[in-house]
Motif scaffolding. Structure first.
Motif, PDB file in Angstrom:
ATOM      1  N   LYS A 177       0.857  -1.196   0.000  1.00  0.00           N
ATOM      2  CA  LYS A 177       0.000   0.000   0.000  1.00  0.00           C
ATOM      3  C   LYS A 177       0.883   1.232   0.000  1.00  0.00           C
ATOM      4  N   LEU A 178       0.401   2.246  -0.655  1.00  0.00           N
ATOM      5  CA  LEU A 178       1.043   3.553  -0.570  1.00  0.00           C
ATOM      6  C   LEU A 178      -0.042   4.617  -0.666  1.00  0.00           C
ATOM      7  N   TYR A 208       5.729  -0.201  -5.676  1.00  0.00           N
ATOM      8  CA  TYR A 208       5.816  -1.533  -5.058  1.00  0.00           C
ATOM      9  C   TYR A 208       5.797  -2.633  -6.107  1.00  0.00           C
ATOM     10  N   ALA A 258      -3.604   2.103  -3.305  1.00  0.00           N
ATOM     11  CA  ALA A 258      -2.908   3.392  -3.409  1.00  0.00           C
ATOM     12  C   ALA A 258      -3.942   4.504  -3.375  1.00  0.00           C
ATOM     13  N   GLN A 272       2.516   3.333   4.128  1.00  0.00           N
ATOM     14  CA  GLN A 272       3.073   2.486   3.080  1.00  0.00           C
ATOM     15  C   GLN A 272       3.764   1.255   3.652  1.00  0.00           C
ATOM     16  N   ASN A 292       6.252   3.011   6.565  1.00  0.00           N
ATOM     17  CA  ASN A 292       5.834   4.339   7.038  1.00  0.00           C
ATOM     18  C   ASN A 292       6.274   4.595   8.474  1.00  0.00           C
TER      19      ASN A 292
END
Ligand SMILES: NC(=O)c1ccc[n+]([C@@H]2O[C@H](COP(=O)([O-])OP(=O)(O)OC[C@H]3O[C@@H](n4cnc5c(N)ncnc54)[C@H](O)[C@@H]3O)[C@@H](O)[C@H]2O)c1
Length: 421
Positions: A177-178, A208, A258, A272, A292
């Motif tokens: 995830k971002l 990613y 995202a 993230q 993160n």
């Protein structure tokens, strides 16, 4: 080794936060000569010139602005970067940092002006364009690097080393995830981050996808991306969220979430991370990167110091300006290391072939670029073309409400929506 002059095309956020400070430091180290920054209009160049953060870190340093800072900020110059290109001596360095949709034209112009290129990700939005750029660069013996800085995060390099030693087993199931901050919606993004041009998967999810490729070397063969649309403050519609599934040649799946929506009131710069499960021999391996939250927590007295909220979870590893043995501050982290590695590669290619007859120098430059391609640490059009295939497939999919788009590699690489059965 001779320093290279550097032209940065684009004076926005990534130039302020990463490229210009890195290039300034390389100039301080004697690796870079003259620095020019070109933008559509003078306003972002003035902001760069007056940036307190940059001026504290790099006292006395400046760049040539094109258009000049005195130019009326409302006057737009979309073609002016070409003038800056024609002023450069052959085979200097151009950092391309314009919105995604313009990368292809600007990178092509750089190559036609015989310049080495460092392009922010994604290189281009279509695989055929990446292939064309690769061919054009090879013909002229030029280096093109794509600035996928997460590759230079120590944890990515370590994961690649262990994965390729067989220490985890074969990647089979993962999630990444971002989520970038909400306040991005208020920035210049609202002018270009529209549904027809890009989406969060293409904008940041691609990091990613690139990393899983970088770590494992397994090729993606299909992708489905769905988006959630919303309005920017200026009324334009964009995909503000995206969720994708990538299928790999060995059957593995990666889910990627995202968005532009990490709360401004939250404590980090974004949300993230990456989780990869791998199948082994009667036991399994796993790679987990919590990107993160790197264990650094600050509570500042004033919000002025805090990049947002007073309580912060700080990432010291990407790009930070820290005290050093000389005046000002120096950049540290994988962001700086990625920019430096690309510029150093250009310098090395030039130094190794300087003074040779033209044909030998061209052959030498081509061989050195081919070596970088084979090594696979720096992202180049030849070794990271899966990213363009994924981006192209992702755009097809998201614009068709999440329909699967397949990626084929033989006889030539291509992308197509899966026929409904
Ligand atoms: N993590 C990353 O690797 C990362 C992070 C942020 C942005 N980026 C990429 O960097 C690029 C720029 O993003 P940003 O956030 O800086 O955007 P931005 O909107 O803040 O800035 C874009 C800049 O491009 C300039 N520009 C546009 N057309 C131009 C032209 N014809 N000639 C000269 N300048 C021109 C504009 O003047 C502006 O200064 C995008 O491709 C984005 O995907 C990468």
């Amino acid at each position: 080794m001779k320093p290279l002059d550097v032209l940065i095309v684009g004076g926005g956020m990534i130039t302020h936060d990463l490229l210009l400070p890195s290039i300034y430091h390389l100039k301080r180290l004697g690796r870079v000569g003259a620095i020019t920054v070109s933008a559509l209009n003078s306003a972002p160049l003035r902001a760069l010139h007056e940036s307190r953060e940059i001026n504290v870190a790099f006292p006395g340093m400046s760049f040539e602005a094109l258009p000049p800072l005195s130019d009326p900020p409302e006057r737009i110059h979309p073609e002016l970067f070409k003038e800056a290109l024609s002023r450069l001596a052959p085979r200097q360095a151009v950092a391309v940092a314009v919105p995604d949709a313009f990368h292809y034209d600007v990178v092509r112009d750089c190559l036609l002006h015989d310049q080495h290129v460092l392009c922010v990700k994604p290189l281009v939005l279509r695989h055929a364009q990446a292939a064309e750029i690769e061919t054009l660069a090879r013909e002229r013996g030029l280096y093109v690097g794509v600035e996928y800085h997460k590759r230079f995060d120590r944890r990515s390099l370590l994961a690649r080393r262990h994965y390729r030693d067989g220490a985890f087993g074969a990647f089979v199931m993962g999630e990444a995830k971002l989520i970038e901050p909400y306040y991005y919606r208020h920035s210049n993004f609202q002018n270009w981050f529209t549904c027809d041009k890009t989406d969060p998967f293409v904008y940041v999810g691609c990091h990613y996808v690139d990393l899983v490729w970088f770590i494992t070397g397994i090729k993606p063969v299909g992708i489905s991306v769905s988006g959630v649309t919303g309005r920017f403050p200026n009324g334009q519609e964009g995909y503000l969220w995206a969720n994708g599934r990538v299928r790999y040649e060995n059957g593995a799946l990666l889910m990627v979430t995202a968005g532009l929506g990490y709360p401004d009131a939250a404590s980090g710069g974004n949300d993230q991370g990456l989780l990869m499960y791998c199948e082994g021999n009667n036991r399994n391996g796993m790679v987990q990167h919590i990107d993160n939250d790197r264990g650094v927590r600050y509570t500042f007295l004033d919000a002025d110091n805090a990049e947002g909220t007073r309580f912060r979870t700080v990432n010291p590893d990407f790009f930070r300006l820290v005290p050093w043995e000389q005046p000002g501050l120096k950049p540290t982290g994988y962001g700086y290391e990625s920019v430096a590695a690309n510029i150093e590669t250009m310098i090395r290619i030039e130094a190794a072939t300087a003074g040779l007859p033209a044909a030998d120098a061209l052959a030498g430059r081509r061989e050195l670029v081919a070596e970088v391609d084979r090594q696979g640490i720096l992202a180049t059009p030849a070794n990271s073309a899966i990213n363009e295939l994924v981006v192209e497939a992702a755009r097809l999919s998201i614009l068709n409400d999440g329909a699967w788009a397949d990626i084929a590699y033989e006889p030539t690489a291509r992308v197509a929506l899966r026929a409904k059965g």
